[in-house]
Design a protein around this motif. Structure first.
Motif, short mmCIF file in Angstrom:
data_model
loop_
_atom_site.label_atom_id
_atom_site.label_comp_id
_atom_site.label_asym_id
_atom_site.label_seq_id
_atom_site.Cartn_x
_atom_site.Cartn_y
_atom_site.Cartn_z
N UNK A 1 0.84 -1.20 0.00
CA UNK A 1 0.00 0.00 0.00
C UNK A 1 0.88 1.25 0.00
N UNK A 2 0.47 2.28 -0.74
CA UNK A 2 1.26 3.51 -0.81
C UNK A 2 1.29 4.20 0.54
N UNK A 3 2.46 4.68 0.92
CA UNK A 3 2.64 5.34 2.21
C UNK A 3 2.06 6.75 2.15
N UNK A 4 1.21 7.06 3.14
CA UNK A 4 0.61 8.39 3.19
C UNK A 4 1.12 9.12 4.43
N UNK A 5 1.59 10.33 4.22
CA UNK A 5 2.10 11.14 5.31
C UNK A 5 1.52 12.54 5.17
N UNK A 6 0.44 12.80 5.90
CA UNK A 6 -0.25 14.08 5.76
C UNK A 6 0.62 15.26 6.18
N UNK B 1 3.46 15.78 5.26
CA UNK B 1 4.25 16.16 4.09
C UNK B 1 3.37 16.49 2.89
N UNK B 2 2.08 16.68 3.12
CA UNK B 2 1.16 16.95 2.02
C UNK B 2 1.44 18.32 1.41
N UNK B 3 0.98 18.50 0.18
CA UNK B 3 1.27 19.72 -0.58
C UNK B 3 -0.03 20.40 -0.96
N UNK C 1 8.42 23.42 -1.76
CA UNK C 1 8.24 22.01 -1.42
C UNK C 1 8.66 21.68 0.00
N UNK C 2 8.22 20.50 0.47
CA UNK C 2 8.55 20.07 1.83
C UNK C 2 9.54 18.91 1.85
N UNK C 3 9.70 18.24 0.73
CA UNK C 3 10.66 17.15 0.64
C UNK C 3 11.25 17.16 -0.77
N UNK C 4 12.16 16.22 -1.03
CA UNK C 4 12.86 16.24 -2.32
C UNK C 4 11.89 16.16 -3.49
N UNK C 5 10.94 15.23 -3.42
CA UNK C 5 10.00 15.06 -4.53
C UNK C 5 9.20 16.31 -4.82
N UNK C 6 8.70 16.95 -3.77
CA UNK C 6 7.92 18.17 -3.95
C UNK C 6 8.79 19.31 -4.47
N UNK D 1 -0.41 13.76 -6.07
CA UNK D 1 -0.18 12.69 -5.09
C UNK D 1 0.24 13.29 -3.75
N UNK D 2 1.13 14.27 -3.81
CA UNK D 2 1.62 14.89 -2.58
C UNK D 2 0.50 15.54 -1.79
N UNK D 3 -0.48 16.10 -2.50
CA UNK D 3 -1.63 16.73 -1.83
C UNK D 3 -2.45 15.70 -1.07
N UNK D 4 -2.31 14.44 -1.47
CA UNK D 4 -3.02 13.35 -0.79
C UNK D 4 -2.11 12.62 0.19
N UNK D 5 -0.93 13.18 0.40
CA UNK D 5 0.00 12.60 1.36
C UNK D 5 0.79 11.43 0.84
N UNK D 6 0.86 11.27 -0.50
CA UNK D 6 1.58 10.15 -1.10
C UNK D 6 2.81 10.68 -1.83
#
Length: 224
Positions: free
Chosen positions: A1-6, A8-10, A79-84, A151-156
């Motif tokens: 399952x995809x990891x969700x971290x609210x 880190x949401x965008x 952004x809040x992390x590398x991906x964002x 995806x980031x807005x959904x915490x993924x």
């Protein structure tokens, strides 16, 4: 399952401000080019290139480097992390690049068509090609960034594995080669040779395929 971290949401609302920044920055970039063309191409920009003074060339290279630094910086802030951060960077880059040509069209009615050749970049060597090529890349970057940030807005978080990163770098290398293959001829005062669309599109398609496959895998894990 995809990891969700609210945590880190965008917020997708940030894309509005990123767009506004990129559009304004594109105007500044286009304005500088209008001045340069008025000085060195008073009859209109065209190949073969005219050699500009070395000091001006150094300033231009510095300006291009500063442009990338500014785009990276706004990505780091948004952004809040590398991906964002990376996504915000490529989103801003794509919007900036497209609006750069829109502003040039508004300010000096150039290019006449998307197949018009342009100097695209000067680092580390001179990049040239039809305007359509960087526009295609920019559209791809914008779409990819929006999908990742959705995806980031959904915490993924969107992540590539090492193989996928390697393939993306290979794709980028192919695109780079397509832009610089004719560098020596261009810098020696020659007219552009036919653009190597097969190399460019090969790199572009490889990058898209790798991205889409990973994105689909993430969507599937989210549904489990």
């Amino acid at each position: 399952m995809a990891l969700r971290d609210r945590s880190q949401s965008f917020s997708l609302k940030s894309l509005f401000w990123l767009s506004l920044f990129a559009i304004a920055m594109a105007y500044l970039e286009a304005a500088v080019v209008v001045y340069l063309r008025a000085l060195y191409y008073p009859d209109g920009f065209a190949f073969p290139l005219k050699m500009i003074p070395f000091q001006i060339l150094v300033v231009e290279i510095g300006r291009e480097a500063a442009t990338i630094v500014m785009l990276v910086t706004v990505g780091m802030i948004a952004g809040r992390n590398f991906g964002q951060r990376f996504s915000c960077f490529i989103f801003s880059f794509g919007v900036w690049d497209i609006f750069y040509y829109i502003w040039l069209k508004v300010l000096c009615n150039w290019p006449d068509s998307l197949l018009e050749w342009d100097i695209l970049f000067l680092i580390p060597v001179t990049w040239t090609g039809p305007v359509l090529a960087p526009v295609i890349i920019s559209l791809s970057m914008i779409v990819a960034a929006i999908l990742i940030l959705h995806l980031a807005a959904r915490g993924v978080e969107f992540k590539l594995n090492l193989l996928e990163w390697g393939l993306e770098f290979l794709a980028a290398a192919g695109i780079f080669v397509s832009f610089v293959l004719d560098c020596k001829n261009i810098m020696n005062g020659g007219l552009p040779n036919p653009f190597r669309w097969e190399i460019f599109l090969g790199g572009e398609l490889l990058g898209i395929i790798v991205f889409v496959q990973r994105y689909v895998k993430i969507l599937r894990t989210m549904k489990k």
